[in-house]
Write a protein that holds these residues in place. Structure first.
Motif, PDB file in Angstrom:
ATOM      1  N   LEU A   1      35.988  48.526  23.802  1.00 55.23           N
ATOM      2  CA  LEU A   1      35.479  48.663  25.159  1.00 55.23           C
ATOM      3  C   LEU A   1      36.652  48.704  26.127  1.00 55.23           C
ATOM      4  CD1 LEU A   1      33.229  48.567  27.344  1.00 55.23           C
ATOM      5  CD2 LEU A   1      33.394  46.059  27.220  1.00 55.23           C
ATOM      6  N   GLY A   2      36.696  49.756  26.948  1.00 58.43           N
ATOM      7  CA  GLY A   2      37.716  49.865  27.978  1.00 58.43           C
ATOM      8  C   GLY A   2      37.173  49.399  29.320  1.00 58.43           C
ATOM      9  N   VAL A   3      37.993  48.663  30.053  1.00 56.80           N
ATOM     10  CA  VAL A   3      37.645  48.153  31.377  1.00 56.80           C
ATOM     11  C   VAL A   3      38.642  48.735  32.373  1.00 56.80           C
ATOM     12  CG1 VAL A   3      37.379  46.096  32.807  1.00 56.80           C
ATOM     13  CG2 VAL A   3      36.777  46.014  30.379  1.00 56.80           C
ATOM     14  N   VAL A   4      38.145  49.323  33.446  1.00 57.25           N
ATOM     15  CA  VAL A   4      39.019  49.937  34.450  1.00 57.25           C
ATOM     16  C   VAL A   4      38.906  49.140  35.749  1.00 57.25           C
ATOM     17  CG1 VAL A   4      39.609  52.044  35.699  1.00 57.25           C
ATOM     18  CG2 VAL A   4      38.704  52.181  33.361  1.00 57.25           C
ATOM     19  N   ILE A   5      40.038  48.681  36.239  1.00 58.00           N
ATOM     20  CA  ILE A   5      40.075  47.859  37.443  1.00 58.00           C
ATOM     21  C   ILE A   5      39.861  48.730  38.685  1.00 58.00           C
ATOM     22  CG2 ILE A   5      41.540  46.337  38.849  1.00 58.00           C
ATOM     23  CD1 ILE A   5      40.533  45.055  36.265  1.00 58.00           C
ATOM     24  N   GLY A   6      39.095  48.195  39.647  1.00 59.92           N
ATOM     25  CA  GLY A   6      38.825  48.935  40.872  1.00 59.92           C
ATOM     26  C   GLY A   6      39.208  48.189  42.139  1.00 59.92           C
ATOM     27  N   ARG A   7      39.600  46.930  41.982  1.00 60.80           N
ATOM     28  CA  ARG A   7      39.957  46.119  43.145  1.00 60.80           C
ATOM     29  C   ARG A   7      41.161  45.251  42.777  1.00 60.80           C
ATOM     30  NH1 ARG A   7      35.647  41.831  45.370  1.00 60.80           N
ATOM     31  NH2 ARG A   7      34.420  43.754  45.680  1.00 60.80           N
ATOM     32  N   THR A   8      42.189  45.269  43.621  1.00 58.59           N
ATOM     33  CA  THR A   8      43.373  44.470  43.369  1.00 58.59           C
ATOM     34  C   THR A   8      42.991  43.006  43.192  1.00 58.59           C
ATOM     35  OG1 THR A   8      44.749  45.982  44.653  1.00 58.59           O
ATOM     36  CG2 THR A   8      45.619  43.772  44.277  1.00 58.59           C
ATOM     37  N   CYS A   9      43.512  42.379  42.142  1.00 61.60           N
ATOM     38  CA  CYS A   9      43.153  40.986  41.917  1.00 61.60           C
ATOM     39  C   CYS A   9      44.326  40.201  41.351  1.00 61.60           C
ATOM     40  CB  CYS A   9      41.932  40.870  40.994  1.00 61.60           C
ATOM     41  SG  CYS A   9      42.106  41.549  39.349  1.00 61.60           S
ATOM     42  N   LYS A  10      44.420  38.967  41.809  1.00 70.62           N
ATOM     43  CA  LYS A  10      45.395  38.014  41.313  1.00 70.62           C
ATOM     44  C   LYS A  10      44.803  36.621  41.468  1.00 70.62           C
ATOM     45  CE  LYS A  10      50.287  36.802  41.455  1.00 70.62           C
ATOM     46  NZ  LYS A  10      51.600  37.040  42.095  1.00 70.62           N
ATOM     47  N   TYR A  11      44.970  35.801  40.445  1.00 73.29           N
ATOM     48  CA  TYR A  11      44.443  34.431  40.438  1.00 73.29           C
ATOM     49  C   TYR A  11      42.930  34.403  40.681  1.00 73.29           C
ATOM     50  CZ  TYR A  11      49.408  33.285  40.942  1.00 73.29           C
ATOM     51  OH  TYR A  11      50.777  33.195  40.785  1.00 73.29           O
ATOM     52  N   VAL A  12      42.186  35.313  40.036  1.00 71.15           N
ATOM     53  CA  VAL A  12      40.735  35.284  40.181  1.00 71.15           C
ATOM     54  C   VAL A  12      40.142  34.373  39.112  1.00 71.15           C
ATOM     55  CG1 VAL A  12      40.647  37.598  41.168  1.00 71.15           C
ATOM     56  CG2 VAL A  12      40.371  37.307  38.705  1.00 71.15           C
ATOM     57  N   ASP A  13      39.001  33.759  39.423  1.00 73.09           N
ATOM     58  CA  ASP A  13      38.330  32.938  38.423  1.00 73.09           C
ATOM     59  C   ASP A  13      37.330  33.788  37.651  1.00 73.09           C
ATOM     60  OD1 ASP A  13      36.175  33.275  40.163  1.00 73.09           O
ATOM     61  OD2 ASP A  13      36.290  31.237  40.960  1.00 73.09           O
ATOM     62  N   GLU A  14      36.790  33.227  36.580  1.00 75.37           N
ATOM     63  CA  GLU A  14      35.863  33.982  35.740  1.00 75.37           C
ATOM     64  C   GLU A  14      34.623  34.408  36.520  1.00 75.37           C
ATOM     65  OE1 GLU A  14      34.916  32.121  32.012  1.00 75.37           O
ATOM     66  OE2 GLU A  14      36.970  31.384  31.774  1.00 75.37           O
ATOM     67  N   ALA A  15      34.142  33.549  37.404  1.00 76.70           N
ATOM     68  CA  ALA A  15      32.918  33.845  38.140  1.00 76.70           C
ATOM     69  C   ALA A  15      33.059  35.089  38.997  1.00 76.70           C
ATOM     70  CB  ALA A  15      32.521  32.646  38.999  1.00 76.70           C
ATOM     71  N   GLY A  16      34.246  35.347  39.511  1.00 75.08           N
ATOM     72  CA  GLY A  16      34.441  36.499  40.388  1.00 75.08           C
ATOM     73  C   GLY A  16      35.130  37.670  39.733  1.00 75.08           C
ATOM     74  N   ALA A  17      35.436  37.556  38.442  1.00 75.51           N
ATOM     75  CA  ALA A  17      36.265  38.568  37.789  1.00 75.51           C
ATOM     76  C   ALA A  17      35.604  39.945  37.720  1.00 75.51           C
ATOM     77  CB  ALA A  17      36.637  38.099  36.381  1.00 75.51           C
ATOM     78  N   LEU A  18      34.320  39.999  37.367  1.00 77.23           N
ATOM     79  CA  LEU A  18      33.677  41.302  37.156  1.00 77.23           C
ATOM     80  C   LEU A  18      33.531  42.094  38.458  1.00 77.23           C
ATOM     81  CD1 LEU A  18      30.917  40.529  34.490  1.00 77.23           C
ATOM     82  CD2 LEU A  18      33.264  41.337  34.171  1.00 77.23           C
TER      83      LEU A  18
END
Length: 281
Positions: free
Chosen positions: A127-144
């Motif tokens: 499964l490939g996941v493509v990032i659409g929003r810059t993220c750093k130090y995100v928690d699991e709840a907000g990751a998706l």
């Protein structure tokens, strides 16, 4: 939405699938399906376009990798318990990370090229996941919330290069054509649960891999959160999340790809890709 890049290598045009499964040309609206096009604001603008108002692309054209100008190609190893067991490796306590060279990226139906000296080239549906929003130090709840979409990846691997040569796994993962991505990118709104997708890989019509993303050791959210503690993830970055059991390396005796073989990888809701194995010219 289903987004793709259609056309000859290096000259792909951005496209969107209409309600009839036909590809419509997005070239008048954006230059490529890349990081700039995959932000939340850009995807919202694309979603507001009626595909029926766009020109049809000719049928039968080559499908390129569904993401262009990839920033980072990040891969997670041994992320299914039974795959780790078949590889004879310990269950990881944290996501195992390696990078795949961007020059390995190719279209989902391009030839799979055996590198010179290869005797152990293997298949890995992921499964490939493509990032659409810059993220750093995100928690699991907000990751998706940082995911633009999902796609099929075949993490092709040359096992001798990977484990028999001194160095990192990247050596066996980065040969030309070892990163087919696509056929298309399915936006995250169409995949409510990335941990409930069936995966399969057939070689010469025989099912070699079958699994479900629900059996991952580390979920997509956990992977994104973990990586974001280590580095900033940017729109257009691609993460390959690991493979279920059934790779050639795990067979007794091992079974590896040879010229003329056909590899087909599919994921529920994300389409299928097909590569023919050829020798390096």
């Amino acid at each position: 939405m289903k987004l793709a890049r259609i056309g000859a290598a290096g000259r792909e045009r951005p496209a969107i699938m209409d309600a009839n499964g036909q590809w419509r040309d997005l070239g008048g609206q954006l230059s490529d399906i890349d990081g700039a096009a995959l932000t939340e604001a850009s995807l919202s603008l694309i979603a507001g376009i009626d595909p029926e108002t766009l020109p049809l692309l000719p049928e039968g054209q080559r499908i390129g990798a569904c993401v262009g100008n990839v920033g980072k190609f990040l891969c997670i190893g041994l992320n299914y318990r039974d795959h780790a067991e078949e590889a004879g490796m310990p269950i990881p306590e944290h996501p195992i990370l390696f990078l795949k060279a961007n020059s390995a990226i190719c279209g989902p139906q391009d030839d799979l090229i055996l590198p010179r000296g290869s005797e152990a080239t293997d298949w890995e549906v992921e499964l490939g996941v493509v990032i659409g929003r810059t993220c750093k130090y995100v928690d699991e709840a907000g990751a998706l919330a940082h995911v633009a979409g999902y796609c099929v990846i075949n993490d092709v691997s040359e096992r001798h290069f990977q484990t028999g040569l001194t160095g990192q796994w990247t050596k066996g993962k980065s040969c030309d054509s070892f990163g087919p991505i696509g056929p298309w990118l399915v936006t995250a709104d169409e995949i409510p649960d990335p941990q409930a997708l069936a995966l399969s890989c057939n070689v010469n019509g025989i099912t070699r891999q079958g699994g479900n993303t629900g059996t991952m050791i580390f979920s997509v959210a956990q992977i994104i959160s973990h990586l974001s503690q280590l580095m900033t993830l940017h729109p257009g970055d691609v993460i390959s999340t690991g493979t279920p059991p059934g790779v050639g390396m795990g067979m007794k005796p091992p079974l590896y790809l040879k010229r003329g073989d056909v590899v087909e990888c599919a994921i529920e809701g994300l389409g299928a890709q097909r590569q023919t194995v050829v020798a390096d010219r």
